[in-house]
Scaffold this motif. Structure first.
Motif, PDB file in Angstrom:
ATOM      1  N   ASP A   3     -20.355  -3.181 -10.201  1.00  0.00           N
ATOM      2  CA  ASP A   3     -20.304  -1.722 -10.304  1.00  0.00           C
ATOM      3  C   ASP A   3     -18.852  -1.303 -10.126  1.00  0.00           C
ATOM      4  O   ASP A   3     -18.284  -1.415  -9.049  1.00  0.00           O
ATOM      5  N   LEU A   4     -18.224  -0.831 -11.179  1.00  0.00           N
ATOM      6  CA  LEU A   4     -16.801  -0.486 -11.151  1.00  0.00           C
ATOM      7  C   LEU A   4     -16.500   0.746 -10.315  1.00  0.00           C
ATOM      8  O   LEU A   4     -15.343   1.092 -10.121  1.00  0.00           O
ATOM      9  N   LYS A   5     -17.516   1.404  -9.813  1.00  0.00           N
ATOM     10  CA  LYS A   5     -17.293   2.594  -8.986  1.00  0.00           C
ATOM     11  C   LYS A   5     -17.514   2.310  -7.504  1.00  0.00           C
ATOM     12  O   LYS A   5     -17.721   3.216  -6.723  1.00  0.00           O
ATOM     13  N   LYS A   6     -17.485   1.048  -7.094  1.00  0.00           N
ATOM     14  CA  LYS A   6     -17.634   0.679  -5.684  1.00  0.00           C
ATOM     15  C   LYS A   6     -16.275   0.275  -5.129  1.00  0.00           C
ATOM     16  O   LYS A   6     -15.647  -0.644  -5.641  1.00  0.00           O
ATOM     17  N   ILE A   7     -15.849   0.975  -4.069  1.00  0.00           N
ATOM     18  CA  ILE A   7     -14.508   0.800  -3.523  1.00  0.00           C
ATOM     19  C   ILE A   7     -14.551   0.631  -2.013  1.00  0.00           C
ATOM     20  O   ILE A   7     -15.289   1.325  -1.321  1.00  0.00           O
ATOM     21  N   ILE A   8     -13.722  -0.284  -1.505  1.00  0.00           N
ATOM     22  CA  ILE A   8     -13.503  -0.440  -0.063  1.00  0.00           C
ATOM     23  C   ILE A   8     -12.076  -0.015   0.241  1.00  0.00           C
ATOM     24  O   ILE A   8     -11.144  -0.435  -0.456  1.00  0.00           O
ATOM     25  N   GLU A   9     -11.915   0.799   1.270  1.00  0.00           N
ATOM     26  CA  GLU A   9     -10.573   1.110   1.774  1.00  0.00           C
ATOM     27  C   GLU A   9     -10.399   0.385   3.101  1.00  0.00           C
ATOM     28  O   GLU A   9     -11.051   0.702   4.092  1.00  0.00           O
ATOM     29  N   GLN A  10      -9.534  -0.631   3.110  1.00  0.00           N
ATOM     30  CA  GLN A  10      -9.269  -1.421   4.313  1.00  0.00           C
ATOM     31  C   GLN A  10      -8.270  -0.674   5.200  1.00  0.00           C
ATOM     32  O   GLN A  10      -7.308  -0.116   4.705  1.00  0.00           O
ATOM     33  N   GLY A  11      -8.519  -0.735   6.517  1.00  0.00           N
ATOM     34  CA  GLY A  11      -7.631  -0.013   7.423  1.00  0.00           C
ATOM     35  C   GLY A  11      -7.636   1.460   7.053  1.00  0.00           C
ATOM     36  O   GLY A  11      -6.603   2.090   6.893  1.00  0.00           O
ATOM     37  N   ALA A  12      -8.834   1.992   6.901  1.00  0.00           N
ATOM     38  CA  ALA A  12      -9.034   3.293   6.264  1.00  0.00           C
ATOM     39  C   ALA A  12      -8.421   4.481   6.993  1.00  0.00           C
ATOM     40  O   ALA A  12      -8.074   5.470   6.361  1.00  0.00           O
ATOM     41  N   GLY A  13      -8.321   4.387   8.308  1.00  0.00           N
ATOM     42  CA  GLY A  13      -7.829   5.568   9.024  1.00  0.00           C
ATOM     43  C   GLY A  13      -8.705   6.766   8.718  1.00  0.00           C
ATOM     44  O   GLY A  13      -9.923   6.705   8.832  1.00  0.00           O
ATOM     45  N   ARG A  14      -8.096   7.861   8.279  1.00  0.00           N
ATOM     46  CA  ARG A  14      -8.847   9.077   7.952  1.00  0.00           C
ATOM     47  C   ARG A  14      -9.545   8.996   6.599  1.00  0.00           C
ATOM     48  O   ARG A  14     -10.274   9.897   6.224  1.00  0.00           O
ATOM     49  N   GLY A  15      -9.287   7.934   5.831  1.00  0.00           N
ATOM     50  CA  GLY A  15      -9.943   7.776   4.532  1.00  0.00           C
ATOM     51  C   GLY A  15      -9.257   8.537   3.415  1.00  0.00           C
ATOM     52  O   GLY A  15      -9.900   9.015   2.490  1.00  0.00           O
ATOM     53  N   THR A  16      -7.954   8.639   3.486  1.00  0.00           N
ATOM     54  CA  THR A  16      -7.182   9.434   2.534  1.00  0.00           C
ATOM     55  C   THR A  16      -7.478   9.074   1.080  1.00  0.00           C
ATOM     56  O   THR A  16      -7.757   9.952   0.267  1.00  0.00           O
ATOM     57  N   LEU A  17      -7.417   7.786   0.759  1.00  0.00           N
ATOM     58  CA  LEU A  17      -7.680   7.376  -0.622  1.00  0.00           C
ATOM     59  C   LEU A  17      -9.132   7.588  -1.007  1.00  0.00           C
ATOM     60  O   LEU A  17      -9.437   8.117  -2.069  1.00  0.00           O
ATOM     61  N   CYS A  18     -10.034   7.173  -0.138  1.00  0.00           N
ATOM     62  CA  CYS A  18     -11.456   7.239  -0.465  1.00  0.00           C
ATOM     63  C   CYS A  18     -11.997   8.662  -0.533  1.00  0.00           C
ATOM     64  O   CYS A  18     -12.994   8.900  -1.198  1.00  0.00           O
ATOM     65  N   ALA A  19     -11.358   9.591   0.118  1.00  0.00           N
ATOM     66  CA  ALA A  19     -11.788  10.990  -0.008  1.00  0.00           C
ATOM     67  C   ALA A  19     -11.651  11.420  -1.470  1.00  0.00           C
ATOM     68  O   ALA A  19     -12.561  12.045  -2.034  1.00  0.00           O
ATOM     69  N   TYR A  20     -10.541  11.076  -2.071  1.00  0.00           N
ATOM     70  CA  TYR A  20     -10.337  11.386  -3.492  1.00  0.00           C
ATOM     71  C   TYR A  20     -11.410  10.710  -4.348  1.00  0.00           C
ATOM     72  O   TYR A  20     -12.027  11.333  -5.203  1.00  0.00           O
ATOM     73  N   TYR A  21     -11.612   9.413  -4.116  1.00  0.00           N
ATOM     74  CA  TYR A  21     -12.606   8.676  -4.901  1.00  0.00           C
ATOM     75  C   TYR A  21     -14.015   9.249  -4.707  1.00  0.00           C
ATOM     76  O   TYR A  21     -14.772   9.403  -5.658  1.00  0.00           O
ATOM     77  N   SER A  22     -14.358   9.547  -3.480  1.00  0.00           N
ATOM     78  CA  SER A  22     -15.687  10.089  -3.193  1.00  0.00           C
ATOM     79  C   SER A  22     -15.905  11.424  -3.898  1.00  0.00           C
ATOM     80  O   SER A  22     -16.977  11.687  -4.434  1.00  0.00           O
ATOM     81  N   GLN A  23     -14.883  12.266  -3.912  1.00  0.00           N
ATOM     82  CA  GLN A  23     -14.975  13.550  -4.602  1.00  0.00           C
ATOM     83  C   GLN A  23     -15.204  13.373  -6.103  1.00  0.00           C
ATOM     84  O   GLN A  23     -15.688  14.288  -6.764  1.00  0.00           O
ATOM     85  N   ASN A  24     -14.850  12.215  -6.605  1.00  0.00           N
ATOM     86  CA  ASN A  24     -14.949  11.961  -8.039  1.00  0.00           C
ATOM     87  C   ASN A  24     -16.056  10.972  -8.405  1.00  0.00           C
ATOM     88  O   ASN A  24     -16.006  10.314  -9.435  1.00  0.00           O
ATOM     89  N   GLY A  25     -17.058  10.860  -7.536  1.00  0.00           N
ATOM     90  CA  GLY A  25     -18.270  10.122  -7.860  1.00  0.00           C
ATOM     91  C   GLY A  25     -18.267   8.631  -7.575  1.00  0.00           C
ATOM     92  O   GLY A  25     -19.182   7.929  -7.990  1.00  0.00           O
ATOM     93  N   TYR A  26     -17.272   8.150  -6.851  1.00  0.00           N
ATOM     94  CA  TYR A  26     -17.235   6.733  -6.512  1.00  0.00           C
ATOM     95  C   TYR A  26     -18.044   6.460  -5.250  1.00  0.00           C
ATOM     96  O   TYR A  26     -18.179   7.326  -4.383  1.00  0.00           O
ATOM     97  N   ASN A  27     -18.580   5.256  -5.151  1.00  0.00           N
ATOM     98  CA  ASN A  27     -19.325   4.786  -3.990  1.00  0.00           C
ATOM     99  C   ASN A  27     -18.313   4.114  -3.066  1.00  0.00           C
ATOM    100  O   ASN A  27     -17.805   3.047  -3.391  1.00  0.00           O
ATOM    101  N   VAL A  28     -17.989   4.751  -1.941  1.00  0.00           N
ATOM    102  CA  VAL A  28     -16.893   4.263  -1.105  1.00  0.00           C
ATOM    103  C   VAL A  28     -17.370   3.752   0.250  1.00  0.00           C
ATOM    104  O   VAL A  28     -18.374   4.202   0.789  1.00  0.00           O
TER     105      VAL A  28
END
Length: 92
Positions: A3-28
């Motif tokens: 599934d090309l929309k599944k993403i892990i953010e390592q050392g996520a902290g506040r989730g800066t990158l994944c917030a963007y991805y989540s807003q755009n329909g990615y499974n984070v």
């Protein structure tokens, strides 16, 4: 097939990158070693109603099934490792 929309953010902290991805329909999935940091991220994601999963784990020993996620990213993680070879091996 992955599934090309599944993403892990390592050392996520506040989730800066994944917030963007989540807003755009990615499974984070946000991964960090700190419950305190993950709880801070949970509050942010909850406030904006962004779906995600949170996992407390060491990025060098995630323990998830290989080939489960299409993208693995991080911001400012490498400087936390004296020898990042385990991190690279786990990421691969």
């Amino acid at each position: 097939r992955k599934d090309l929309k599944k993403i892990i953010e390592q050392g996520a902290g506040r989730g800066t990158l994944c917030a963007y991805y989540s807003q755009n329909g990615y499974n984070v999935l946000l991964l960090d070693t700190s419950f305190e940091i993950l709880n801070r991220a949970k509050k942010i994601f909850s406030l904006y109603k962004l779906p995600t999963k949170f996992v407390k784990s060491n990025a060098a020993k995630i323990g998830l099934k290989a080939d489960n996620y299409a993208v693995l990213d991080s911001i400012g993680l490498l400087e936390n490792f004296e020898d990042p070879i385990d991190l690279f091996q786990e990421s691969f």
